[in-house]
Design a protein around this motif. Structure first.
Motif, PDB file in Angstrom:
ATOM      1  N   LEU A  32       3.995   7.852  -4.616  1.00  0.00           N
ATOM      2  CA  LEU A  32       3.349   6.680  -5.222  1.00  0.00           C
ATOM      3  C   LEU A  32       4.273   5.975  -6.210  1.00  0.00           C
ATOM      4  N   THR A  33       4.893   6.736  -7.099  1.00  0.00           N
ATOM      5  CA  THR A  33       5.729   6.097  -8.122  1.00  0.00           C
ATOM      6  C   THR A  33       6.992   5.481  -7.540  1.00  0.00           C
ATOM      7  N   ARG A  34       7.447   5.971  -6.387  1.00  0.00           N
ATOM      8  CA  ARG A  34       8.621   5.387  -5.720  1.00  0.00           C
ATOM      9  C   ARG A  34       8.235   4.245  -4.781  1.00  0.00           C
ATOM     10  N   PRO A  41      -0.938   2.422  -3.249  1.00  0.00           N
ATOM     11  CA  PRO A  41      -2.348   2.712  -3.529  1.00  0.00           C
ATOM     12  C   PRO A  41      -3.198   1.463  -3.318  1.00  0.00           C
ATOM     13  N   ASP A  42      -4.468   1.640  -2.990  1.00  0.00           N
ATOM     14  CA  ASP A  42      -5.358   0.500  -2.840  1.00  0.00           C
ATOM     15  C   ASP A  42      -5.262  -0.369  -4.084  1.00  0.00           C
ATOM     16  N   GLY A  43      -5.034  -1.647  -3.886  1.00  0.00           N
ATOM     17  CA  GLY A  43      -4.938  -2.570  -5.010  1.00  0.00           C
ATOM     18  C   GLY A  43      -3.584  -2.603  -5.677  1.00  0.00           C
ATOM     19  N   GLY A  44      -2.674  -1.744  -5.264  1.00  0.00           N
ATOM     20  CA  GLY A  44      -1.336  -1.727  -5.837  1.00  0.00           C
ATOM     21  C   GLY A  44      -1.266  -1.023  -7.178  1.00  0.00           C
ATOM     22  N   VAL A  45      -0.152  -1.201  -7.834  1.00  0.00           N
ATOM     23  CA  VAL A  45       0.086  -0.596  -9.145  1.00  0.00           C
ATOM     24  C   VAL A  45      -0.736  -1.351 -10.183  1.00  0.00           C
ATOM     25  N   ILE A  46      -1.433  -0.622 -11.031  1.00  0.00           N
ATOM     26  CA  ILE A  46      -2.212  -1.265 -12.096  1.00  0.00           C
ATOM     27  C   ILE A  46      -1.283  -1.681 -13.224  1.00  0.00           C
ATOM     28  N   VAL A  47      -0.450  -0.767 -13.668  1.00  0.00           N
ATOM     29  CA  VAL A  47       0.540  -1.051 -14.707  1.00  0.00           C
ATOM     30  C   VAL A  47       1.600   0.030 -14.629  1.00  0.00           C
ATOM     31  N   GLU A  48       2.834  -0.331 -14.985  1.00  0.00           N
ATOM     32  CA  GLU A  48       3.855   0.695 -15.056  1.00  0.00           C
ATOM     33  C   GLU A  48       4.840   0.373 -16.162  1.00  0.00           C
ATOM     34  N   THR A  49       5.461   1.434 -16.626  1.00  0.00           N
ATOM     35  CA  THR A  49       6.488   1.338 -17.649  1.00  0.00           C
ATOM     36  C   THR A  49       7.723   2.041 -17.113  1.00  0.00           C
ATOM     37  N   HIS A  58       3.469   5.375 -14.318  1.00  0.00           N
ATOM     38  CA  HIS A  58       2.928   4.540 -13.244  1.00  0.00           C
ATOM     39  C   HIS A  58       1.421   4.777 -13.232  1.00  0.00           C
ATOM     40  N   ALA A  59       0.635   3.714 -13.307  1.00  0.00           N
ATOM     41  CA  ALA A  59      -0.830   3.851 -13.268  1.00  0.00           C
ATOM     42  C   ALA A  59      -1.360   3.166 -12.017  1.00  0.00           C
ATOM     43  N   HIS A  60      -2.270   3.856 -11.340  1.00  0.00           N
ATOM     44  CA  HIS A  60      -2.856   3.324 -10.115  1.00  0.00           C
ATOM     45  C   HIS A  60      -4.281   3.851  -9.958  1.00  0.00           C
ATOM     46  N   GLN A  61      -5.039   3.186  -9.133  1.00  0.00           N
ATOM     47  CA  GLN A  61      -6.363   3.671  -8.751  1.00  0.00           C
ATOM     48  C   GLN A  61      -6.176   4.979  -8.007  1.00  0.00           C
ATOM     49  N   ASP A  62      -7.037   5.932  -8.257  1.00  0.00           N
ATOM     50  CA  ASP A  62      -6.945   7.182  -7.519  1.00  0.00           C
ATOM     51  C   ASP A  62      -7.027   6.892  -6.025  1.00  0.00           C
ATOM     52  N   VAL A  63      -6.104   7.463  -5.253  1.00  0.00           N
ATOM     53  CA  VAL A  63      -6.029   7.161  -3.823  1.00  0.00           C
ATOM     54  C   VAL A  63      -7.079   7.886  -2.995  1.00  0.00           C
ATOM     55  N   ALA A 114       0.597   8.652 -13.975  1.00  0.00           N
ATOM     56  CA  ALA A 114       1.552   9.655 -13.504  1.00  0.00           C
ATOM     57  C   ALA A 114       2.935   9.409 -14.076  1.00  0.00           C
ATOM     58  N   SER A 115       3.606  10.482 -14.413  1.00  0.00           N
ATOM     59  CA  SER A 115       4.991  10.351 -14.863  1.00  0.00           C
ATOM     60  C   SER A 115       5.854   9.988 -13.658  1.00  0.00           C
ATOM     61  N   LYS A 116       6.879   9.218 -13.911  1.00  0.00           N
ATOM     62  CA  LYS A 116       7.812   8.883 -12.836  1.00  0.00           C
ATOM     63  C   LYS A 116       8.787  10.033 -12.601  1.00  0.00           C
ATOM     64  N   ARG A 117       9.052  10.761 -13.645  1.00  0.00           N
ATOM     65  CA  ARG A 117       9.945  11.908 -13.539  1.00  0.00           C
ATOM     66  C   ARG A 117       9.135  13.091 -13.025  1.00  0.00           C
TER      67      ARG A 117
END
Length: 161
Positions: free
Chosen positions: A21-23, A28-36, A40-45, A56-59
């Motif tokens: 997901l982070t890569r 995810p449905d609706g895409g990424v909500i926000v990321e830094t 990475h934040a997304h709707q639960d798949v 979720a952490s990217k690392r």
């Protein structure tokens, strides 16, 4: 490789769902909500519940104590920002937070909103699993999925302004 069932019923095979997901390998449905830079934040798949956000952490790490100092600050700031948006934009008054270290993939926090209909399953943490299964099995209809996508759009708009 693990087989994961998405909320839309499709299955995917991945080594680590959060990494995929982070890569951007899985959208995810609706895409990424926000990321830094670090999260990475997304709707639960897997569960179509409006406002159910996974941060979720990217690392690829598994434990909270593996976060470095920059990640810790980013995590709490982003978690707080998302929670404020859930309340202000979606009217979510209560959220359950879940983070576990025995996950098969990497560090992530579930932000599970509590809606009135969920109290039919109980009022404690024990009610969350039946709520999630109900959502997966009974709420995968066009009307609810549209509501979830609308919620994602509203959160994105709030978090990027």
């Amino acid at each position: 490789m693990r087989e994961i069932t998405l909320s839309n019923g499709k299955t995917v095979e991945v080594e680590c769902l959060s990494c995929a997901l982070t890569r951007g390998e899985i959208e995810p449905d609706g895409g990424v909500i926000v990321e830094t830079e670090h999260f990475h934040a997304h709707q639960d798949v897997a569960y179509p519940i409006k406002g159910l956000v996974i941060l979720a952490s990217k690392r690829h790490i598994k434990c909270f104590d593996e976060l470095n100092d920059l990640e810790k600050v980013d995590y709490i700031n982003l978690l707080s920002k998302i929670r404020k948006a859930q309340r202000e934009v979606l009217g979510i008054e209560h959220v359950y937070y879940f983070y576990n270290e025995d996950t098969t993939h990497h560090f992530h926090t579930w932000m599970v909103p509590r809606y009135e209909w969920m109290y039919d399953f109980g009022r404690s943490v024990e009610s969350v699993r039946p709520v999630l299964l109900h959502a997966r099995n009974k709420l995968n209809n066009d009307e609810n999925v549209k509501s979830v996508i609308d919620g994602i759009k509203a959160l994105k708009k709030e978090l990027y302004t």
